[in-house]
Enzyme design. Structure first.
Site, PDB file in Angstrom:
ATOM      1  N   ASP A 207       0.782  -1.075  -0.039  1.00 22.33           N
ATOM      2  CA  ASP A 207      -0.005  -0.014   0.128  1.00 22.33           C
ATOM      3  C   ASP A 207       0.932   1.509  -0.048  1.00 22.33           C
ATOM      4  O   ASP A 207       0.446   2.074  -0.633  1.00 22.33           O
ATOM      5  CB  ASP A 207      -0.879  -0.002   1.155  1.00 22.33           C
TER       6      ASP A 207
ATOM      7  N   ASP B 261       4.533   0.535   4.013  1.00 14.17           N
ATOM      8  CA  ASP B 261       4.297  -0.473   5.117  1.00 14.17           C
ATOM      9  C   ASP B 261       4.054  -1.700   4.052  1.00 14.17           C
ATOM     10  O   ASP B 261       4.477  -1.648   2.692  1.00 14.17           O
ATOM     11  CB  ASP B 261       3.115  -0.379   5.743  1.00 14.17           C
TER      12      ASP B 261
ATOM     13  N   TYR C 137      -7.453   2.670   8.814  1.00 13.24           N
ATOM     14  CA  TYR C 137      -6.686   3.206   7.620  1.00 13.24           C
ATOM     15  C   TYR C 137      -7.625   3.520   6.577  1.00 13.24           C
ATOM     16  O   TYR C 137      -7.436   4.572   5.865  1.00 13.24           O
ATOM     17  CB  TYR C 137      -5.718   2.204   7.385  1.00 13.24           C
TER      18      TYR C 137
ATOM     19  N   GLU D 149       5.325   9.889   3.591  1.00 15.13           N
ATOM     20  CA  GLU D 149       4.839   8.517   3.134  1.00 15.13           C
ATOM     21  C   GLU D 149       4.354   8.586   1.954  1.00 15.13           C
ATOM     22  O   GLU D 149       3.085   9.149   1.470  1.00 15.13           O
ATOM     23  CB  GLU D 149       3.841   7.886   4.299  1.00 15.13           C
TER      24      GLU D 149
END
Ligand SMILES: *[C@@H]1O[C@H](CO)[C@@H](O)[C@H](O)[C@H]1NC(C)=O
Ligand SMILES: *[C@@H]1O[C@H](CO)[C@@H](O)[C@H](O)[C@H]1NC(C)=O
Ligand SMILES: *[C@@H]1O[C@H](CO)[C@@H](O)[C@H](O)[C@H]1NC(C)=O
Ligand SMILES: *[C@@H]1O[C@H](CO)[C@@H](O)[C@H](O)[C@H]1NC(C)=O
Ligand SMILES: *[C@@H]1O[C@H](CO)[C@@H](O)[C@H](O)[C@H]1NC(C)=O
Length: 523
Positions: free
Chosen positions: A103, A106, A254, A496
């Site tokens: 994704d 991670d 999430y 990220e």
């Protein structure tokens, strides 16, 4: 003739001239042949424009992040620090869920945003495949798309069952390791009739329906397999209604879905494009449209909310579809798409005020760049629909705008991302001279030859040095509203990257490659 025999020197020059002439002929022949071949592969609707090097270069960089994120047994891997990983994913259900993409920084496989990535990538290929092809990016785009749809096919294990997640976020986020070295458990999560997930099943249907169009010519068998899955999944999503966030509350942490109506309309719209089946058109224009489409209200296009994308996609039919152009339901979608566009044009009376001082559309602190990039992609699409159909005006509360106004807006957002911003830095990793060095990405932060397990890898997060590996093509979260950016490895809010961001930036960049834009027919 006579000259040839007069001296060896002259004869030598003659040979050189002949060889040169042959080389020139060969080069010209190859160029013509190549041009001809690419024309056959994907017919461009208009004359090919000059390539804008900046966007072509950026596209080549952006496309590589899909390779960085690939799970499973890699084929033709070009990322030196990546290798095979997660080969056992799915085995507890006797399924092969080893493919697909991680994704973000991670190693979770979250089905909801992964399917959205595939839908957006399909859309980009369908509209701008010929432009991707002009810079040799069509094949990589198709390969990356297939890497996800192969996974989605296996995840739809049986009628009314769809695996929507591999890995447990708590467990996964409890480790800092390379994907190649993972030892933690990777449990599976499914939606089914008793725990439905209309949003995730419909998004998966949209991904497969749009991808079925991408592969229609090159691989008809694969294309019909995708379409079959798409139709089954749509019917599962529609008949067994419920948000996956309600059925499986853990997913709220999430990728919380704030509703499934948008995905139903989005999926039905793609299925209409893929099948021409009138029932899908009636689905979006009839009762479901009235309930879910929120006609008249502009929204932000994202992994959670597909309404703006649906409005633009359905507008396409009013621009080009002979049968559909007068359909009153489709006109409602078109009007709403116009409202979205009017919100984006900076000097329109209904311009959104959600912008930074230097003009970046800015809606959320987390992953800020997703909204400007997604909006800009829709803006070029709409602009190109107008241009290709010779629609000259967009009216915003009485003011008139041109396709070029939308394109200018889209370029301003792309240029901001690529370095035209107060920090003079690129937010696309690997592009330009200055880009983030501390991307929040496990694989990029750990040297490929380090022996590190789940727990003892945390030292790499804390390491003071820049990432040892470049997460090439990563589009990071981006700047704060005040246009600052903290390049720190633990700053997941700004630093990220995500796979769905890549779907969006690849769409945007591929739309900006040539100077004489146009969209192509889907079939
Ligand atoms: C249906 O899905 C739910 C949620 O993932 C799961 O708990 C349940 O075991 C599944 N049902 C069956 C029959 O597998
Ligand atoms: C998830 O979305 C729903 C619907 O919008 C909302 O009620 C809920 O509070 C959200 N959950 C989280 C954890 O944000
Ligand atoms: C389009 O806009 C121009 C001004 O920019 C105006 O003169 C023209 O009448 C408009 N055309 C239509 C069809 O609205
Ligand atoms: C910019 O905004 C961030 C987030 O709101 C804040 O933490 C930071 O202090 C601000 N920086 C400046 C220079 O104002
Ligand atoms: C993140 O790292 C920076 C230094 O790189 C440090 O100042 C900061 O406290 C860290 N933040 C957290 C939340 O760990």
């Amino acid at each position: 003739m006579g000259e040839k025999t007069r001296s060896r020197g002259c004869f030598g020059w003659f040979i050189v001239a002949v060889v040169l002439a042959l080389v020139v002929v060969a080069v010209v022949y190859t160029v013509i042949k190549k041009t001809h071949k690419s024309d056959e592969a994907s017919p461009a609707p208009g004359p090919p424009g000059a390539v804008e090097k900046k966007y072509a270069d950026a596209l080549k960089v952006a496309m590589q992040f899909f390779d960085v994120q690939k799970s499973g047994k890699l084929e033709d891997n070009k990322i030196s620090w990546r290798g095979d990983s997660a080969l056992q994913d799915g085995s507890e259900a006797k399924l092969d869920l080893s493919k697909g993409m991680y994704d973000a920084g991670d190693h979770m496989k979250f089905g909801f945003p992964m399917a959205f990535t595939a839908t957006v990538l399909s859309w980009a290929i369908l509209e701008y495949g010929y432009q991707m092809n002009a810079v040799n990016q069509l094949e990589p785009a198709q390969d990356s798309l297939k890497w996800i749809t192969d996974y989605l096919i296996n995840a739809h294990a049986e009628d009314n069952v769809l695996y929507i997640q591999v890995g447990d976020p708590k467990t996964d986020h409890g480790c800092w390791d390379r994907p190649e070295d993972m030892t933690e458990k990777r449990p599976l999560t499914q939606v089914n009739i008793s725990s439905p997930g209309t949003d995730v099943a419909a998004e998966t249907a949209a991904a497969m329906a749009s991808a079925s169009l991408v592969f229609k010519k090159s691989d008809p068998t694969y294309s019909s397999t995708l379409l079959e899955h798409a139709e089954q999944l749509f019917s599962f999503a529609d008949k067994h209604r419920g948000s996956y966030s309600k059925s499986i509350p853990q997913v709220q942490t999430y990728y919380n879905s704030t509703g499934y109506g948008d995905e139903l309309l989005w999926a039905a719209s793609w299925l209409y494009h893929a099948t021409g089946d009138q029932s899908y058109l009636q689905y979006v224009t009839g009762q479901n449209g009235k309930i879910f489409a929120n006609w008249g209200s502009p929204t932000w296009f994202s992994w959670d909310n597909k309404l703006a994308g649906t409005q633009v996609l359905l507008s396409r039919l009013t621009f080009f579809g002979e049968k559909e152009s007068s359909n009153s339901g489709l006109q409602m979608y078109r009007k709403t798409a116009e409202a979205v566009m009017c919100g984006l044009i900076p000097d329109s009376p209904s311009a959104t005020t959600s912008r930074t001082d230097s003009g970046l559309i800015w809606v959320s602190e987390w992953n800020a760049l997703q909204h400007p990039v997604a909006s800009a992609f829709l803006a070029t699409l709409y602009s190109d629909y107008m241009l290709t159909s010779k629609t000259t005006n967009l009216s915003c509360n009485g003011e008139s705008y041109k396709p070029a106004d939308l394109r200018t807006l889209a370029k301003s957002q792309a240029d901001y991302v690529l370095g035209n911003n107060p920090l003079k830095m690129s937010f696309l990793v690997g592009y330009g001279d200055k880009y983030p060095q501390y991307v929040h990405h496990r694989g990029a932060s750990i040297p490929a030859d380090a022996t590190t397990g789940c727990k003892d890898g945390w030292k790499w997060l804390d390491l003071e040095e820049p990432n040892p590996n470049v997460a090439v093509g990563a589009l990071v979260g981006g700047p704060f509203l005040n246009e600052t950016y903290v390049d720190s490895r633990n700053n997941s809010m700004q630093g990220e990257p995500s796979t769905y961001n890549s779907g969006l930036i690849v769409g945007l960049l591929s739309s900006l490659i040539t100077t004489s834009p146009a969209v192509q027919s889907f079939t």
